[in-house]
Design a protein around this motif. Sequence first.
Motif, PDB file in Angstrom:
ATOM      1  N   TRP A   1       0.830  -1.206   0.000  1.00 23.39           N
ATOM      2  CA  TRP A   1       0.000   0.000   0.000  1.00 23.39           C
ATOM      3  C   TRP A   1       0.864   1.256   0.000  1.00 23.39           C
ATOM      4  CZ3 TRP A   1      -3.154  -2.387   4.579  1.00 23.39           C
ATOM      5  CH2 TRP A   1      -4.064  -3.343   4.073  1.00 23.39           C
ATOM      6  N   GLN A   2       1.884   1.235   0.810  1.00 19.95           N
ATOM      7  CA  GLN A   2       2.768   2.410   0.882  1.00 19.95           C
ATOM      8  C   GLN A   2       3.428   2.680  -0.459  1.00 19.95           C
ATOM      9  OE1 GLN A   2       5.426   2.862   4.366  1.00 19.95           O
ATOM     10  NE2 GLN A   2       4.373   1.085   5.209  1.00 19.95           N
TER      11      GLN A   2
ATOM     12  N   GLN B   1       1.104   4.322  -2.783  1.00 20.61           N
ATOM     13  CA  GLN B   1       0.896   5.730  -2.419  1.00 20.61           C
ATOM     14  C   GLN B   1       1.938   6.637  -3.063  1.00 20.61           C
ATOM     15  OE1 GLN B   1      -1.510   7.179  -1.168  1.00 20.61           O
ATOM     16  NE2 GLN B   1      -2.290   6.319   0.734  1.00 20.61           N
TER      17      GLN B   1
ATOM     18  N   LEU C   1      -4.729  -4.759  -3.082  1.00 23.69           N
ATOM     19  CA  LEU C   1      -5.600  -3.654  -3.473  1.00 23.69           C
ATOM     20  C   LEU C   1      -7.047  -4.004  -3.170  1.00 23.69           C
ATOM     21  CD1 LEU C   1      -4.224  -2.353  -6.875  1.00 23.69           C
ATOM     22  CD2 LEU C   1      -4.517  -1.081  -4.757  1.00 23.69           C
TER      23      LEU C   1
ATOM     24  N   ALA D   1      -7.675  -3.539   0.511  1.00 27.51           N
ATOM     25  CA  ALA D   1      -7.217  -2.293   1.130  1.00 27.51           C
ATOM     26  C   ALA D   1      -8.381  -1.486   1.709  1.00 27.51           C
ATOM     27  CB  ALA D   1      -6.471  -1.457   0.094  1.00 27.51           C
TER      28      ALA D   1
ATOM     29  N   LEU E   1      -7.564   4.466   3.385  1.00 27.07           N
ATOM     30  CA  LEU E   1      -6.194   4.751   2.934  1.00 27.07           C
ATOM     31  C   LEU E   1      -6.195   5.673   1.726  1.00 27.07           C
ATOM     32  CD1 LEU E   1      -4.430   1.258   3.172  1.00 27.07           C
ATOM     33  CD2 LEU E   1      -4.196   3.233   4.684  1.00 27.07           C
TER      34      LEU E   1
ATOM     35  N   LEU F   1      -6.055   5.017  -1.420  1.00 25.36           N
ATOM     36  CA  LEU F   1      -4.988   4.637  -2.344  1.00 25.36           C
ATOM     37  C   LEU F   1      -5.311   5.072  -3.772  1.00 25.36           C
ATOM     38  CD1 LEU F   1      -4.210   0.960  -1.287  1.00 25.36           C
ATOM     39  CD2 LEU F   1      -2.835   2.976  -0.831  1.00 25.36           C
TER      40      LEU F   1
ATOM     41  N   TRP G   1      -5.474   3.668  -6.438  1.00 20.17           N
ATOM     42  CA  TRP G   1      -5.564   2.345  -7.072  1.00 20.17           C
ATOM     43  C   TRP G   1      -5.718   2.435  -8.582  1.00 20.17           C
ATOM     44  CZ3 TRP G   1      -9.975   1.403  -9.866  1.00 20.17           C
ATOM     45  CH2 TRP G   1     -11.053   2.260  -9.630  1.00 20.17           C
TER      46      TRP G   1
END
Length: 112
Positions: free
Chosen positions: A10-11, A14, A44, A47, A51, A53, A55
């Motif tokens: 996830w990071q 980002q 994903l 997630a 967050l 994201l 995506w």
Amino acid sequence: MSATYFPQIWQTIQQIPLGKVASYGQIADLAGLPGRARLVGKALGVAPESLELPWQRVLRSNLTLAFAEGSPQALLQRSLLLSEGVVFQGKKVAPAMRWHPDLAELLYALKY
DNA sequence: ACTATGACTGATT
DNA sequence: TAATCAGCCATAG
């Protein structure tokens, strides 16, 4: 050692800049998980929405969207990308939109 | 322990 | 350009 990978993935996602795109495999590599593109897709999918994201900036290595053409998700992804300036060439995203991260900067960002 | 299943890939045909 | 194939590996049942 399992879903422990998700935060790292996830990071990494980002870090994808506005208007740029990366492939699942590329994210896996950058996250230190070579060969685990499918895990990125999984990450994903699960997630937390909190967050927020980006995506939509993750697609297949051939620059096509991972979702079925015409599906609600694909349409949404496409419009999101278009709204942030990503250029399409037919079904594919223009190659010039690919993200080429500076490794040193990325690793620095991922420390946190 | 075994099988099936992916928001995948790269090489081959 | 497009279809096929064989790897990929964490998860779920």
